[in-house]
Design a protein around this motif. Structure first.
Motif, PDB file in Angstrom:
ATOM      1  N   LEU A 194      -0.756  -6.165   8.402  1.00  0.00           N
ATOM      2  CA  LEU A 194      -1.877  -5.229   8.362  1.00  0.00           C
ATOM      3  C   LEU A 194      -2.476  -5.067   6.974  1.00  0.00           C
ATOM      4  N   GLU A 195      -1.845  -5.688   5.971  1.00  0.00           N
ATOM      5  CA  GLU A 195      -2.323  -5.566   4.598  1.00  0.00           C
ATOM      6  C   GLU A 195      -2.272  -6.924   3.907  1.00  0.00           C
ATOM      7  N   TRP A 196      -3.382  -7.480   3.562  1.00  0.00           N
ATOM      8  CA  TRP A 196      -3.379  -8.802   2.938  1.00  0.00           C
ATOM      9  C   TRP A 196      -2.663  -8.790   1.588  1.00  0.00           C
ATOM     10  N   TRP A 197      -2.503  -7.627   0.962  1.00  0.00           N
ATOM     11  CA  TRP A 197      -1.938  -7.521  -0.380  1.00  0.00           C
ATOM     12  C   TRP A 197      -0.438  -7.225  -0.412  1.00  0.00           C
ATOM     13  N   ILE A 245      11.901  -4.657  -3.842  1.00  0.00           N
ATOM     14  CA  ILE A 245      11.663  -6.001  -3.307  1.00  0.00           C
ATOM     15  C   ILE A 245      10.242  -6.200  -2.787  1.00  0.00           C
ATOM     16  N   ALA A 246       9.398  -5.173  -2.877  1.00  0.00           N
ATOM     17  CA  ALA A 246       8.036  -5.271  -2.346  1.00  0.00           C
ATOM     18  C   ALA A 246       7.022  -5.218  -3.477  1.00  0.00           C
ATOM     19  N   VAL A 247       5.915  -5.896  -3.273  1.00  0.00           N
ATOM     20  CA  VAL A 247       4.855  -5.931  -4.273  1.00  0.00           C
ATOM     21  C   VAL A 247       3.509  -5.929  -3.582  1.00  0.00           C
ATOM     22  N   ASP A 248       2.566  -5.168  -4.149  1.00  0.00           N
ATOM     23  CA  ASP A 248       1.170  -5.206  -3.724  1.00  0.00           C
ATOM     24  C   ASP A 248       0.432  -6.052  -4.745  1.00  0.00           C
ATOM     25  N   VAL A 249      -0.208  -7.127  -4.289  1.00  0.00           N
ATOM     26  CA  VAL A 249      -0.725  -8.108  -5.242  1.00  0.00           C
ATOM     27  C   VAL A 249      -2.007  -8.747  -4.729  1.00  0.00           C
ATOM     28  N   GLY A 250      -2.919  -8.998  -5.643  1.00  0.00           N
ATOM     29  CA  GLY A 250      -4.162  -9.674  -5.319  1.00  0.00           C
ATOM     30  C   GLY A 250      -4.314 -10.950  -6.109  1.00  0.00           C
ATOM     31  N   ASN A 257      -9.400 -17.216   0.178  1.00  0.00           N
ATOM     32  CA  ASN A 257      -8.655 -16.522  -0.869  1.00  0.00           C
ATOM     33  C   ASN A 257      -7.372 -15.899  -0.324  1.00  0.00           C
ATOM     34  N   ARG A 258      -7.451 -15.307   0.850  1.00  0.00           N
ATOM     35  CA  ARG A 258      -6.255 -14.733   1.464  1.00  0.00           C
ATOM     36  C   ARG A 258      -5.229 -15.821   1.766  1.00  0.00           C
ATOM     37  N   ASP A 259      -5.706 -16.927   2.299  1.00  0.00           N
ATOM     38  CA  ASP A 259      -4.790 -18.027   2.639  1.00  0.00           C
ATOM     39  C   ASP A 259      -4.119 -18.584   1.390  1.00  0.00           C
ATOM     40  N   ARG A 260      -4.857 -18.665   0.303  1.00  0.00           N
ATOM     41  CA  ARG A 260      -4.284 -19.180  -0.944  1.00  0.00           C
ATOM     42  C   ARG A 260      -3.190 -18.235  -1.451  1.00  0.00           C
ATOM     43  N   LEU A 261      -3.461 -16.937  -1.413  1.00  0.00           N
ATOM     44  CA  LEU A 261      -2.487 -15.949  -1.864  1.00  0.00           C
ATOM     45  C   LEU A 261      -1.231 -15.984  -1.000  1.00  0.00           C
ATOM     46  N   VAL A 262      -1.425 -15.947   0.312  1.00  0.00           N
ATOM     47  CA  VAL A 262      -0.276 -15.966   1.224  1.00  0.00           C
ATOM     48  C   VAL A 262       0.528 -17.245   1.061  1.00  0.00           C
ATOM     49  N   GLY A 263      -0.150 -18.373   0.943  1.00  0.00           N
ATOM     50  CA  GLY A 263       0.545 -19.654   0.823  1.00  0.00           C
ATOM     51  C   GLY A 263       1.389 -19.750  -0.435  1.00  0.00           C
ATOM     52  N   ALA A 264       0.829 -19.309  -1.562  1.00  0.00           N
ATOM     53  CA  ALA A 264       1.562 -19.394  -2.823  1.00  0.00           C
ATOM     54  C   ALA A 264       2.794 -18.504  -2.816  1.00  0.00           C
ATOM     55  N   LEU A 265       2.678 -17.315  -2.231  1.00  0.00           N
ATOM     56  CA  LEU A 265       3.808 -16.398  -2.209  1.00  0.00           C
ATOM     57  C   LEU A 265       4.834 -16.785  -1.152  1.00  0.00           C
ATOM     58  N   ALA A 266       4.366 -17.266  -0.016  1.00  0.00           N
ATOM     59  CA  ALA A 266       5.297 -17.698   1.030  1.00  0.00           C
ATOM     60  C   ALA A 266       6.175 -18.844   0.533  1.00  0.00           C
ATOM     61  N   MET A 296       0.836  -1.184   0.000  1.00  0.00           N
ATOM     62  CA  MET A 296       0.000   0.000   0.000  1.00  0.00           C
ATOM     63  C   MET A 296       0.873   1.235   0.000  1.00  0.00           C
ATOM     64  N   ARG A 297       0.757   2.043   1.068  1.00  0.00           N
ATOM     65  CA  ARG A 297       1.426   3.319   1.066  1.00  0.00           C
ATOM     66  C   ARG A 297       2.815   3.158   1.631  1.00  0.00           C
ATOM     67  N   MET A 298       3.014   3.321   2.924  1.00  0.00           N
ATOM     68  CA  MET A 298       4.323   3.146   3.536  1.00  0.00           C
ATOM     69  C   MET A 298       4.126   2.844   5.001  1.00  0.00           C
ATOM     70  N   ARG A 299       3.738   1.654   5.335  1.00  0.00           N
ATOM     71  CA  ARG A 299       3.510   1.301   6.721  1.00  0.00           C
ATOM     72  C   ARG A 299       4.805   1.362   7.514  1.00  0.00           C
ATOM     73  N   ARG A 300       4.674   1.570   8.827  1.00  0.00           N
ATOM     74  CA  ARG A 300       5.846   1.557   9.678  1.00  0.00           C
ATOM     75  C   ARG A 300       6.615   0.250   9.526  1.00  0.00           C
ATOM     76  N   ALA A 301       5.875  -0.843   9.367  1.00  0.00           N
ATOM     77  CA  ALA A 301       6.530  -2.145   9.241  1.00  0.00           C
ATOM     78  C   ALA A 301       7.300  -2.271   7.944  1.00  0.00           C
ATOM     79  N   GLU A 302       7.120  -1.317   7.001  1.00  0.00           N
ATOM     80  CA  GLU A 302       7.885  -1.321   5.769  1.00  0.00           C
ATOM     81  C   GLU A 302       9.218  -0.618   5.949  1.00  0.00           C
ATOM     82  N   SER A 303       9.464  -0.026   7.117  1.00  0.00           N
ATOM     83  CA  SER A 303      10.709   0.705   7.342  1.00  0.00           C
ATOM     84  C   SER A 303      11.897  -0.137   6.926  1.00  0.00           C
TER      85      SER A 303
END
Length: 259
Positions: free
Chosen positions: A237-240, A157-162, A219-228, A1-8
């Protein structure tokens, strides 16, 4: 998304290099030659895997700022080569199951990061709030960690993806929508799959582990699993939002335009 603190950027000082691996089945095409006009090590995802759908939101006005973001001259996903290769492997995994990735943001110029900070600090009305931030005022963005001054996107190295169904028609960038955390039928039309919220939604329901409908959870679990499975780490804080955790060239903040 934008720039979360966790993206620091934090302690991101990796200095390892990589030779891009092909899949054991040969289903993934070899890495393309250096993309024209890009710094060494970067590629356009479209050249690496054209089957991955793209709707690069910051290259147009349908985003939380309501205008094209500085640094985005074209709607192109650009990534470091190892990250693009890993995303292509995840795509092959999903295509075999009847699904496809759809990216919304990839490499982000540093000037775009500065523009987001300026937007959050400016007195201008947040005219896109009813869509992207229905319950959080822009003045709260920093305190709640929705905006920060540094982003892993600027490292490449970061991507926002659905996630979409592989056989569904490609959808154009929306122009209008209801609240991003509202009923599925009223949100921005991004996919036939319910992900629990629309992309880039500043709301509690966007957290990956938030309570959402069973279909959205699957759907979230499928996305996370494939990318992990390919070395990506989800931002809670962001599923994408995903960062690539595998080996890369030495990392640095970049500011070349997306074109």
């Amino acid at each position: 998304m934008r720039m979360r603190r966790a993206e620091s950027l934090g302690a991101v000082t990796a200095v390892v290099s990589i030779a891009a691996a092909l899949s054991a089945t040969g289903a993934i095409a070899p890495a393309v030659a250096q993309s024209a006009g890009l710094p060494e090590g970067f590629v356009r995802l479209r050249e690496r895997d054209p089957s991955i759908r793209q709707d690069m939101r910051y290259a147009g006005p349908f985003n939380f700022t309501g205008r094209r973001v500085p640094g985005y001259l074209a709607g192109e996903c650009i990534l470091l080569r190892p990250v693009a290769d890993a995303l292509a492997r995840a795509q092959a995994r999903l295509l075999a199951e009847g699904y496809s990735l759809k990216v919304y943001d990839c490499y982000r110029p540093e000037r775009a990061v500065r523009a987001f900070v300026a937007w959050a600090q400016s007195p201008e009305p947040d005219r896109m709030a009813p869509i992207f931030s229905p319950a959080i005022h822009k003045s709260q963005q920093f305190a709640l960690g929705y905006i920060a001054k540094r982003s892993r996107h600027s490292l490449g190295i970061a991507v926002d993806v659905g996630l979409v169904r592989a056989d569904e028609p490609d959808l154009p960038t929306p122009r209008e929508a209801g609240p991003c955390d509202g009923p599925f039928a009223q949100r921005a039309r991004e996919s036939s799959l319910d992900m629990g919220t629309a992309y880039d939604c500043s709301a509690a329901a966007s957290a990956t582990a938030a309570r959402v409908a069973p279909a959205a959870r699957a759907n979230r679990d499928r996305l996370v699993g494939a990318l992990a499975a390919e070395g990506f780490r989800n931002y809670r804080l962001e599923w994408w939002h995903f960062d690539y955790g595998g080996p890369t060239p030495p990392l640095r903040v970049w500011d070349f335009p997306v074109k």
